[in-house]
Design an enzyme around this catalytic site. Structure first.
Site, short mmCIF file in Angstrom:
data_model
loop_
_atom_site.label_atom_id
_atom_site.label_comp_id
_atom_site.label_asym_id
_atom_site.label_seq_id
_atom_site.Cartn_x
_atom_site.Cartn_y
_atom_site.Cartn_z
N GLY A 1 0.60 -1.24 -0.14
CA GLY A 1 0.02 0.08 0.16
C GLY A 1 0.86 1.28 -0.03
O GLY A 1 1.33 1.38 1.01
N TRP A 2 0.97 1.91 -1.08
CA TRP A 2 1.77 2.92 -1.14
C TRP A 2 0.91 4.32 -1.58
O TRP A 2 1.05 5.09 -2.29
CB TRP A 2 2.43 2.81 -2.68
CG TRP A 2 3.73 3.86 -2.58
CD1 TRP A 2 4.34 4.58 -1.89
CD2 TRP A 2 4.37 4.37 -4.19
NE1 TRP A 2 5.34 5.74 -2.44
CE2 TRP A 2 5.26 5.31 -3.67
CE3 TRP A 2 4.12 3.89 -5.31
CZ2 TRP A 2 6.12 5.74 -4.73
CZ3 TRP A 2 4.90 4.34 -6.36
CH2 TRP A 2 6.02 5.38 -6.01
N GLY A 3 -0.02 4.42 -0.63
CA GLY A 3 -0.80 5.55 -0.55
C GLY A 3 -0.55 6.71 0.43
O GLY A 3 0.65 6.56 0.69
N GLU B 1 -1.26 0.27 16.32
CA GLU B 1 -1.61 1.40 16.84
C GLU B 1 -2.10 2.36 16.17
O GLU B 1 -2.95 3.23 16.48
CB GLU B 1 0.05 1.99 17.41
CG GLU B 1 -0.15 3.29 18.25
CD GLU B 1 -0.77 3.13 19.69
OE1 GLU B 1 -1.71 3.92 19.81
OE2 GLU B 1 -0.52 2.15 20.29
N ILE C 1 -1.68 9.66 17.88
CA ILE C 1 -1.84 9.58 19.41
C ILE C 1 -1.61 8.24 19.84
O ILE C 1 -2.25 7.08 19.51
CB ILE C 1 -3.41 10.05 19.82
CG1 ILE C 1 -3.71 11.57 19.21
CG2 ILE C 1 -3.56 10.29 21.25
CD1 ILE C 1 -4.94 11.92 19.25
N GLY D 1 -9.75 18.34 1.94
CA GLY D 1 -8.95 17.18 2.17
C GLY D 1 -9.40 16.43 3.50
O GLY D 1 -8.68 15.20 3.68
N GLU E 1 -13.51 12.43 2.75
CA GLU E 1 -13.52 11.52 1.30
C GLU E 1 -14.46 12.03 0.69
O GLU E 1 -15.78 12.44 0.89
CB GLU E 1 -13.61 10.05 1.78
CG GLU E 1 -12.60 9.65 2.66
CD GLU E 1 -11.25 9.42 2.04
OE1 GLU E 1 -11.16 9.33 0.61
OE2 GLU E 1 -10.10 9.36 2.92
N LYS F 1 -13.43 2.29 15.84
CA LYS F 1 -12.37 2.55 16.68
C LYS F 1 -12.43 2.39 18.38
O LYS F 1 -11.65 1.88 19.07
CB LYS F 1 -11.70 4.03 16.69
CG LYS F 1 -11.13 4.27 15.32
CD LYS F 1 -11.06 5.81 14.97
CE LYS F 1 -10.27 6.27 13.63
NZ LYS F 1 -10.26 7.74 13.39
#
Length: 442
Positions: A10-12, A129, A136, A187, A190, A205
């Site tokens: 994943g190169w995002g 994490e 955080i 930005g 989405e 989360k």
């Protein structure tokens, strides 16, 4: 140990953050580990779109299998998001004796229990994490810093997009649609903002952090979720008049042998420390029986903050590899055999305070009819504002209640909304004030 080799799938945005942290802080990382981290391979289907952080061509591949099947790569970092093929990649990496780092909160919320069991079975570890609150160190705090505590409360803002939208609605009086459009232009949101504005991202989360705090399996499907699409600037204005700020909160509590796990728009006093958290920032209030109340604050998303958290996990695993140990600290904080299936309190049984906004016709006796139905269901009124001006053909009546049970509230509002004096459904927002922001565990 000469080095630890890392493969990145994943190169995002987050992938670029990881690469930049590894490159720019290489000397610091080596000084702390005693050996370097080597980025051996980067896989992504799109290798042509320019990235803010370039990668040498010989390290790039479109085939993730080149990372999974490389016996020299010890840690696989999954940053493609979504459920599949991310789940399959992680399972295979573990089966091949590799360790995994991921920022994929949706995957962990839905399949985390399976993945952690798989890791234990194959002697691997999973670092995650970055899946909650970005940069955080919330999960590390729960896993290690607060390990000697019985944590009874998680209470906070875990989605920067939602917080940015509510901040703009509060400070500029923007409508939800206008604030969302601005967030997208900057930005922060989405093109499809569903996960953020409908509270689902926050619930992912909370499910993960709650499992770590309370020693239970991850149970995303039992988290109560409401989003912010229906928030009206009028309610933000009334909340301010009463001395409250509106936030999309994750609330996890262990009380009376049950867990409350809920995500919804919430009014908190303007004096509360979380009320000052603006824009795209996150903040989490935790309460432990030994440490008392603490708060963690910072950027919950973004290339560099999230990249920072991913690299911290890579370093933790690299230390374990150098020491010849695995999962010295259990990934979900509690030993698997000591986790408990603590019952989740149904939302109907939750007791809290409420904000109501009724849209009623302007005639005598309206207030007494509404308050009469509330009284019949043991709901006590704490404050009332009745405006003389009409809004869409009706006069707004706003009430704050003392603590009441959700079941009684729903029953009351069903009856009130059927009255011929009421125009449209009642708006309801739950209230958490400073005196009930945490509840002591039994």
């Amino acid at each position: 140990m000469e080095s630890v080799r890392v493969g990145l799938i994943g190169w995002g945005t987050v992938g670029c953050g990881v690469i930049r942290v590894l490159e720019e802080n290489a000397s610091v990382i080596r000084a702390r580990l005693g050996f370097p981290l080597e980025l051996a391979r980067v896989a992504d289907l799109d290798l042509e779109t320019p990235r803010p952080v370039p990668v040498a061509r010989e390290k790039l591949t479109q085939n993730a299998r080149e990372i999974l099947e490389d016996p020299g790569i010890q840690i696989v970092v999954e940053l493609i998001g979504g459920l599949e093929p991310a789940r399959s990649f992680i399972l295979e990496a573990l089966e091949r004796g590799k360790h995994v780092v991921t920022a994929n909160k949706a995957l962990l919320a839905h399949h985390g229990n399976e993945l952690f069991e798989h890791a234990e079975r194959h002697g691997g570890s999973i670092g995650f994490e970055a899946s909650v609150a970005g940069g955080i160190p919330l999960l590390k705090s729960l896993r290690e810093g607060l390990a000697g505590n019985k944590v009874d409360t998680i209470f906070g803002i875990l989605n920067g997009t939602g917080n940015y939208i509510l901040t703009r609605m509060t400070e500029e009086g923007l409508a939800f649609a206008d604030a969302l459009r601005e967030a997208q232009e900057k930005g922060y949101a989405e093109a499809d903002p569903t996960l953020d504005v409908d509270g689902i991202d926050t619930a992912h989360k909370l499910a993960i952090a709650g499992a770590m705090a309370f020693g239970t399996p991850i149970r995303f499907d039992q988290v109560y979720v409401e989003g912010i699409r229906q928030i009206d600037p009028l309610d933000v204005q009334f909340a301010t008049e009463f001395g409250y700020q509106l936030k999309l909160l994750a609330i996890g509590r262990h009380v009376n042998g049950q867990l409350e796990m809920r995500v919804h728009p919430t009014l908190i006093p303007s004096s509360h420390v979380l009320a000052s958290v603006r824009g795209a920032y996150n903040a989490v209030h935790l309460h432990g029986n030994a440490v008392g109340s603490i708060m963690l604050y910072g950027l919950g998303a973004g290339m560099m903050p999230t990249g920072s958290a991913v690299v911290a996990d890579i370093m933790d695993i690299a230390r374990d590899l150098a020491s010849g140990v695995v999962n010295r600290v259990p990934p979900l904080s509690f030993l698997p055999e000591n986790t408990q299936d603590i019952p989740i309190r149904p939302m109907e049984d939750v007791t809290t305070k409420y904000y109501f906004r009724f849209s009623a016709v302007d005639r005598p006796g309206v207030l007494s009819k509404i308050s009469g139905i509330l009284g019949e269901n043991a709901i006590s009124i704490a404050a009332v504002i009745q405006k003389g001006r009409e809004v869409e053909g009706a006069v707004p009546i706003v009430m704050l209640t003392h603590e009441a049970q959700e079941r009684a509230v729903r029953k009351s509002l069903e009856a009130i909304d059927r009255l011929d004096i009421v125009r449209g459904p009642t708006r309801i927002i739950r209230i958490e004030d400073s005196e009930n922001s945490h509840v002591e565990r039994e």
